[in-house]
Design a protein around this motif. Structure first.
Motif, PDB file in Angstrom:
ATOM      1  N   LEU A  99       0.815  -1.214   0.000  1.00  0.00           N
ATOM      2  CA  LEU A  99       0.000   0.000   0.000  1.00  0.00           C
ATOM      3  C   LEU A  99       0.847   1.262   0.000  1.00  0.00           C
ATOM      4  N   ALA A 100       2.088   1.137  -0.448  1.00  0.00           N
ATOM      5  CA  ALA A 100       2.961   2.312  -0.553  1.00  0.00           C
ATOM      6  C   ALA A 100       4.116   1.967  -1.476  1.00  0.00           C
ATOM      7  N   SER A 101       4.317   2.789  -2.490  1.00  0.00           N
ATOM      8  CA  SER A 101       5.446   2.601  -3.393  1.00  0.00           C
ATOM      9  C   SER A 101       5.768   3.942  -4.017  1.00  0.00           C
ATOM     10  N   MET A 102       6.720   3.959  -4.940  1.00  0.00           N
ATOM     11  CA  MET A 102       7.112   5.216  -5.560  1.00  0.00           C
ATOM     12  C   MET A 102       5.910   5.883  -6.227  1.00  0.00           C
ATOM     13  N   ASN A 103       5.599   7.105  -5.821  1.00  0.00           N
ATOM     14  CA  ASN A 103       4.510   7.903  -6.385  1.00  0.00           C
ATOM     15  C   ASN A 103       3.133   7.255  -6.229  1.00  0.00           C
ATOM     16  N   ASN A 104       2.970   6.425  -5.198  1.00  0.00           N
ATOM     17  CA  ASN A 104       1.679   5.783  -4.952  1.00  0.00           C
ATOM     18  C   ASN A 104       1.531   5.589  -3.447  1.00  0.00           C
ATOM     19  N   PHE A 105       0.575   6.315  -2.846  1.00  0.00           N
ATOM     20  CA  PHE A 105       0.490   6.330  -1.386  1.00  0.00           C
ATOM     21  C   PHE A 105      -0.935   6.065  -0.891  1.00  0.00           C
ATOM     22  N   PRO A 106      -1.534   4.922  -1.265  1.00  0.00           N
ATOM     23  CA  PRO A 106      -2.919   4.678  -0.844  1.00  0.00           C
ATOM     24  C   PRO A 106      -3.088   4.596   0.663  1.00  0.00           C
ATOM     25  N   ARG A 107      -2.141   3.968   1.367  1.00  0.00           N
ATOM     26  CA  ARG A 107      -2.307   3.833   2.812  1.00  0.00           C
ATOM     27  C   ARG A 107      -2.266   5.203   3.488  1.00  0.00           C
ATOM     28  N   ARG A 108      -1.314   6.010   3.108  1.00  0.00           N
ATOM     29  CA  ARG A 108      -1.190   7.331   3.735  1.00  0.00           C
ATOM     30  C   ARG A 108      -2.452   8.169   3.507  1.00  0.00           C
ATOM     31  N   MET A 109      -3.027   8.068   2.302  1.00  0.00           N
ATOM     32  CA  MET A 109      -4.208   8.876   2.007  1.00  0.00           C
ATOM     33  C   MET A 109      -5.435   8.367   2.759  1.00  0.00           C
ATOM     34  N   ILE A 110      -5.656   7.050   2.790  1.00  0.00           N
ATOM     35  CA  ILE A 110      -6.863   6.548   3.454  1.00  0.00           C
ATOM     36  C   ILE A 110      -6.770   6.767   4.954  1.00  0.00           C
ATOM     37  N   GLU A 111      -5.560   6.675   5.515  1.00  0.00           N
ATOM     38  CA  GLU A 111      -5.411   6.954   6.939  1.00  0.00           C
ATOM     39  C   GLU A 111      -5.608   8.443   7.220  1.00  0.00           C
ATOM     40  N   GLY A 112      -5.166   9.282   6.295  1.00  0.00           N
ATOM     41  CA  GLY A 112      -5.398  10.722   6.463  1.00  0.00           C
ATOM     42  C   GLY A 112      -6.877  11.063   6.418  1.00  0.00           C
ATOM     43  N   PHE A 113      -7.597  10.449   5.465  1.00  0.00           N
ATOM     44  CA  PHE A 113      -9.042  10.660   5.398  1.00  0.00           C
ATOM     45  C   PHE A 113      -9.706  10.188   6.687  1.00  0.00           C
ATOM     46  N   ALA A 114      -9.230   9.049   7.221  1.00  0.00           N
ATOM     47  CA  ALA A 114      -9.833   8.484   8.429  1.00  0.00           C
ATOM     48  C   ALA A 114      -9.650   9.401   9.630  1.00  0.00           C
ATOM     49  N   LYS A 115      -8.530  10.101   9.693  1.00  0.00           N
ATOM     50  CA  LYS A 115      -8.316  11.046  10.790  1.00  0.00           C
ATOM     51  C   LYS A 115      -9.262  12.237  10.669  1.00  0.00           C
ATOM     52  N   THR A 116      -9.487  12.677   9.418  1.00  0.00           N
ATOM     53  CA  THR A 116     -10.333  13.854   9.192  1.00  0.00           C
ATOM     54  C   THR A 116     -11.811  13.530   9.279  1.00  0.00           C
ATOM     55  N   ALA A 117     -12.204  12.411   8.679  1.00  0.00           N
ATOM     56  CA  ALA A 117     -13.630  12.054   8.626  1.00  0.00           C
ATOM     57  C   ALA A 117     -13.791  10.561   8.916  1.00  0.00           C
ATOM     58  N   PRO A 118     -13.585  10.158  10.166  1.00  0.00           N
ATOM     59  CA  PRO A 118     -13.588   8.720  10.482  1.00  0.00           C
ATOM     60  C   PRO A 118     -14.892   8.011  10.150  1.00  0.00           C
ATOM     61  N   GLU A 119     -16.022   8.678  10.358  1.00  0.00           N
ATOM     62  CA  GLU A 119     -17.293   7.994  10.121  1.00  0.00           C
ATOM     63  C   GLU A 119     -17.525   7.754   8.632  1.00  0.00           C
TER      64      GLU A 119
END
Length: 837
Positions: A99-119
Motif C-alpha cells: 500500500l505504498a510505493s514510488m509515487n503511490n500512497f494509498p495507505r497514507r491517504m486513506i489513513e489521512g481521510f480516516a483522521k479527518t472524517a472517520p465515520e
C-alpha cells in the motif's frame, strides 16, 4: 548457484510433450492444454518446479510479509472501534509496499481521510466488506467515495490513490479466504505465461478483476494437488503468519512469482538469482575471432538474431527484455526466445560446452550472456549482459545494414512519436489553448540549426507529441500532434490536451525502461525522438494520473426534467439560465431547505442537456480553505515539499480540453471562505470579460486562463447569522439569485397531490403562514423562510415523518430566530403541533 534435484513434474511434462510432437518447453504442442482448465496446467507444473526450488531460500524470505500483513490486519481490525483512525493505522501497519510505493500512497491517504472524517471512511469499509454485493460494484463504490473525500478533505492533493489495486488489498486483508490482490501487470503476465484464455485489457477494470479471481482460483485448485508444495509451505509458517488454509495467498504469490521471475526466464530455464552476475564458473570458450565468424554465418545469426545483439550493443551491452522491447520494438518474448534459439544454433555449429543444471537439463542463454536480477525498483526484470568476447566482436563487424528500430506495420507512412521541450522563459504549453496551432522555428535566434536538426525534418503531420516544460517546471504538461510538416523555416504542432495532473521529471527518470530515451541520454535540444514503446509507456503513466472519461451512455436532461425535479416556476428557471449564461458566475442564496444544492447540480444538467458528472466539480468552502487548496501550492511530501495543483486549476484544464462543451464548478457555502485568500488573482480572471485572458501565476510563473466554457455556481445560506457579508470584490463578479420556498410551484403542488394526505396539506399551509410571519419580521426577512425541501423525497406520508420535520428541523430553527421572544416561539410550536391533534 546450485539447484536441487527436480521432482517428477518435468519428466511427466517431457513424456506428454514428446507424445504430442512438441519439443519446446515454453511452447508445448497443441493439445496439451486441458479442456477443463482455462490455462495450460503443464506450464503451471513447470512454474512450480522452480517455485519450490526457490521457495525457502528466496521467495519465502522476501514474501513472508504478505502472510504477516494478513495476520496483523486480522488481529487489529474492528470496524466498530471508537478510535477508527487509530485502529485502521494498526491494521495496515504491516502492509509495507502493498500500500505504498514510488509515487503511490494509498495507505497514507486513506489513513489521512480516516483522521479527518472517520465515520465516512468507516462507512466506506462497511460497504466494501458487504460480501452480498458484487465485488466490482463494491470496488467502484469505494473508489467513487474516495473521489468525494478528495474533493472535501484532500487539501489540494492531486490523487486519492484508492484504485483497484489498493482496494483489492483491503478486500484480501479482510477476507483472505475469498479474495486476491489485483495488479494488472502481474495478473496479465501470469495469464500470458500460462497460456490462459482469460483476457486482460487496459481500462476494462470490471472484467479484469473478475477474470483475475477466476484465474487465481484455478491456480489455487492446482496447488492443493501438489502435496510437496503444500507441505513445504506449511513447514515455513510461524505464529506471526496467517495460516492460509485455503491457499489463496499462496496462489497469489505463485502469480507474483510468474510475473516477477518466471516470465523473465528465457525459455530454457533462466535462474532466479539475487545480486551478482551469473554464471561465474561457465564459459563457452569462444574467442573474439570465433564470434566474428559466427556473426557472418547467416545460418547461425539470422536477421532476427543480428537485430537482438545489435540492439543489446546499442543499449550499452546490457538490458532487460522489457527495456529492449520498449526502446526498439517487438515483444519481450522476441528477445527471450530468440536468444535461446540463437544459443542452440551456436552450440550446434561450434560444439562449445553448454551449462547444465544438476538434473542434467541444458541452460542455453549463458552462451551469449551473463545475467542477474535487476532489483526491486525495476519490476523484477532480469538483466542480460553480452559476454565480453561477443561484445568486442560486435565492435569489429559492420552492423549498419541491421535494422535497429522496428518499422511499424504500414511501413514508413506510419506515425512517429516525439518529445518536445518548451522553455517557460520563452514560451509555454500552458499558454496555448487546446486546438491552437503553434509554430517552432528550425533555427535559433542566431540562425543556427536546432540540435538534432534531422528530427525537425522527419516530423510529419499526425505524429504524436509529448509536451514537456523544462526548468523550473520540469513536468509533462500537455499532449500535442504535428499539424503541418516543416516549411524550411518552421514546424507546426497543435495542442490536443492539457494535463490536469502533470507528470514529474523525477518520476520518469526513475523508470529503467526509459533510461535510453533520447532526451535522457542527452537533454540538450528541443525535439527528441521517442520509440513507440517509449511513447506507449509514458502514455500509460499519463493515463493513470489523467484518466479519460469512460465511454458510456449518458442520460439526457431537459428543461422539463429540471422543472419536474426542482420546484421552481418556469419564468424563474428561464431567468436563472439567462443570468448564468450572461454573467458566467452566479450565487444561489436562501435559507436552508430551499434546495440550493439540489437545484445547482440540476441546473448544470439542464444547461448541458445531459447528466454528465465528468463535467461537474463540487467543493465546499470553509474557514481554513486556501489558495493552495483551490489553485496550487506547496504540499508536504515524504522528503520535503512539492508544488501541487488545486482542484479549480485541474478542473479548468479539464474544461479547456473540451472548449465546445460546458463545464460547471459548484461551490457550497461560498461565503464561509476567505474570498481574497482563496481566489487570489482569480478575482479578475473569473470575470466574464476576462475569460480566456492569461495571467501569470505566482507559484509556477506560467500563464493561466479561466476557460470561457466554465460556469461557477455558488451557494450561500442567508439564515446563518454567524457569517459576515460576502467580499465586495467577489460580489461584483457574481449575480445573486434568491431561492425561495417552492410550496406554490406546479411541481410541488403535483407532488403534494400524489401524497394525498390531509395532515401533510394542513402542515404545509401552517408553514406557509409561518413564512409570511418570518418575512414580515424586521429582524429576519424572507431570507429566513422555511424551505420546501424538508417535505420532499417521500413516496408515502406518515405522521411519524411529519412529526420529525416539525420537532427536529423547523422548531430548532425557530428557537434560533426567536431566541429573545419565547412567547412567539411557543405560539408557533403550539400551532405546528396542533396540526396533529
Amino acid at each position: 548457484m546450485q539447484k536441487g534435484v527436480l521432482d517428477g513434474d518435468w519428466v511427466a511434462y517431457c513424456i506428454v510433450a514428446v507424445a504430442a510432437g512438441g519439443n519446446n518447453r515454453q511452447e508445448p504442442a497443441q493439445g496439451i492444454k486441458e479442456a477443463a482448465a482455462m490455462f495450460d496446467k503443464l506450464r503451471l507444473k513447470d512454474v512450480l518446479v522452480y517455485y519450490k526450488l526457490d521457495f525457502v531460500s528466496n521467495e519465502w524470505v522476501n514474501e513472508k510479509y504478505k502472510w504477516e500483513a494478513i495476520k496483523g490486519f486480522q488481529d487489529n481490525w474492528d470496524v466498530n472501534a471508537e478510535d477508527f483512525a487509530g485502529m485502521l493505522h494498526r491494521s495496515l501497519d504491516k502492509t509495507f509496499n502493498l500500500l505504498a510505493s514510488m509515487n503511490n500512497f494509498p495507505r497514507r491517504m486513506i489513513e489521512g481521510f480516516a483522521k479527518t472524517a472517520p465515520e465516512e471512511v468507516r462507512a466506506m469499509f462497511i460497504a466494501l466488506y458487504d460480501e452480498s454485493k458484487d465485488v466490482y460494484d463494491r470496488i467502484k463504490g469505494f473508489k467513487d467515495q474516495a473521489s468525494i473525500m478528495l474533493e472535501k478533505y484532500g487539501n489540494g492533493a492531486a490523487q486519492h490513490y484508492q484504485y483497484e489495486n489498493a482496494i483489492s488489498v483491503y478486500l484480501w486483508l479482510r477476507y483472505p479466504d475469498k479474495h486476491y490482490i489485483y495488479k494488472y501487470g502481474e495478473v496479465k503476465t501470469a495469464a500470458d505465461e500460462l497460456g490462459s484464455d482469460y483476457a486482460f485489457k487496459k481500462g476494462a477494470y470490471a472484467e479484469n478483476i473478475r477474470n483475475a479471481i477466476k484465474l487465481y482460483d484455478e491456480i489455487c485448485d492446482e496447488l492443493k494437488l501438489d502435496t510437496e508444495l503444500v507441505n513445504l509451505f506449511r513447514s515455513q509458517l510461524t505464529d506471526t503468519c496467517y495460516p492460509d488454509p485455503a491457499l489463496k495467498t499462496l496462489a497469489l504469490d505463485v502469480g507474483f512469482y510468474i510475473s516477477r521471475y518466471y516470465s523473465q526466464k528465457s525459455s530454457d530455464e533462466t535462474p532466479v538469482l539475487p545480486g551478482e552476475w551469473f554464471p561465474e564458473d561457465y564459459e563457452p570458450g569462444l574467442t573474439v575471432d570465433d564470434w566474428i565468424a559466427l556473426l557472418g554465418d547467416k545460418d547461425v545469426f539470422t536477421e532476427n538474431s543480428l537485430e537482438i545483439v545489435h540492439r543489446m550493443k546499442d543499449y550499452g551491452g546490457q538490458a532487460t527484455c522489457t527495456q529492449l522491447a520498449i526502446k526498439y520494438g517487438k515483444t519481450m518474448n522476441f528477445y527471450n526466445s530468440g536468444s535461446v534459439a540463437l544459443a542452440r544454433r551456436i552450440v550446434e555449429k561450434t560444439g562449445c560446452p553448454v551449462m547444465k543444471w544438476n538434473n542434467g537439463n541444458a541452460c542455453w542463454w549463458p552462451v551469449l550472456y551473463v545475467g542477474k536480477n535487476a532489483g526491486k525498483d525495476e519490476e523484477g526484470s532480469y538483466i542480460w549482459k553480452l559476454r565480453d568476447e561477443l561484445s568486442e566482436a560486435l565492435d569489429k563487424v559492420d552492423l549498419s545494414r541491421v535494422q535497429l528500430f522496428v518499422v511499424p506495420e504500414g511501413g514508413d507512412d506510419d506515425h512517429h512519436y516525439w518529445w518536445l521541450n518548451a522553455n517557460p522563459k520563452i514560451w509555454s504549453f500552458s499558454g496555448i489553448a487546446v486546438g491552437e496551432v503553434q509554430d517552432y522555428t528550425l533555427y535559433n535566434e542566431n540562425g543556427n540549426k536546432r540540435r538534432i536538426f534531422q528530427n525537425f525534418l522527419d516530423a510529419r503531420p499526425g505524429d504524436m507529441v509529448i509536451g514537456y516544460e523544462s526548468y523550473p517546471v520540469k513536468q509533462i504538461v500537455a499532449l500535442a500532434k504535428i499539424s503541418a510538416e516543416q516549411d524550411g523555416d518552421k514546424l507546426y504542432f497543435e495542442k490536443t490536451e492539457g494535463l490536469t495532473s502533470p507528470i514529474d521529471y523525477q518520476t520518469l527518470k526513475a523508470c529503467p525502461e526509459l533510461e535510453k530515451m533520447e532526451y535522457f541520454v542527452n537533454p540538450h535540444g528541443s525535439l527528441f525522438k521517442l520509440t513507440k514503446g517509449e511513447f506507449d509507456f509514458i502514455m500509460d503513466m499519463i493515463r493513470e494520473e489523467n484518466p479519460l472519461a469512460p465511454e458510456k451512455a449518458i442520460d439526457t436532461y431537459t428543461r422539463n426534467d429540471f422543472l419536474e425535479e426542482v420546484y421552481m416556476t418556469e419564468g424563474r428557471y428561464d431567468q436563472l439560465v439567462a443570468v448564468l449564461r450572461n454573467k458566467k458566475n452566479i450565487i444561489l442564496q436562501g435559507a436552508p431547505g430551499v434546495g440550493k444544492t439540489f437545484a445547482a447540480k440540476r441546473l448544470a444538467y439542464s444547461m448541458m442537456g445531459e447528466k454528465d458528472e465528468n463535467r461537474i466539480e463540487f467543493v465546499q468552502f470553509h474557514q481554513n480553505y486556501s489558495y493552495e487548496d483551490f489553485m496550487m501550492g506547496y504540499k508536504p511530501v515524504e522528503d520535503g515539499f512539492e508544488l501541487k495543483n488545486g482542484i479549480f486549476y485541474r478542473f479548468c484544464q479539464k474544461a479547456a480540453n473540451q472548449p465546445d462543451k460546458d463545464y460547471f464548478f459548484i461551490i457550497d457555502e461560498i461565503n464561509r471562505g476567505n474570498m481574497s485568500k482563496i481566489f487570489g488573482e482569480l478575482l479578475m480572471l473569473i470575470e466574464k470579460d476576462y475569460r480566456g485572458v492569461k495571467a501569470t501565476l505566482a507559484y509556477n510563473g506560467l500563464p493561466f486562463a479561466v476557460p470561457e466554457n466554465l460556469y461557477i455556481i455558488g451557494m450561500m445560506n442567508t439564515a446563518d447569522r454567524s457569517l459576515a457579508m460576502i467580499d465586495y470584490a467577489l460580489r461584483r463578479r457574481f449575480s445573486f439569485l434568491e431561492m425561495e420556498p417552492g410550496f406554490d410551484s406546479d411541481g410541488f403542488i403535483q407532488y403534494q397531490k400524489s401524497l394525498n394526505n390531509e395532515t401533510f396539506n394542513e402542515l404545509v399551509e401552517k408553514v406557509k403562514e409561518l413564512n409570511k410571519k418570518i418575512a414580515s419580521d424586521k429582524s429576519l426577512g424572507k431570507g429566513f423562510c422555511i424551505g420546501h425541501s424538508y417535505f420532499c423525497g417521500h413516496d408515502t406520508c406518515t405522521d411519524e415523518w411529519l412529526h420529525s420535520i416539525v420537532d427536529f428541523d423547523i422548531l430548532p430553527m425557530l428557537s434560533e430566530y426567536w431566541f429573545d421572544d419565547t412567547a412567539e416561539l411557543q405560539r408557533w410550536e403550539n400551532i405546528l403541533h396542533g396540526v396533529f391533534q
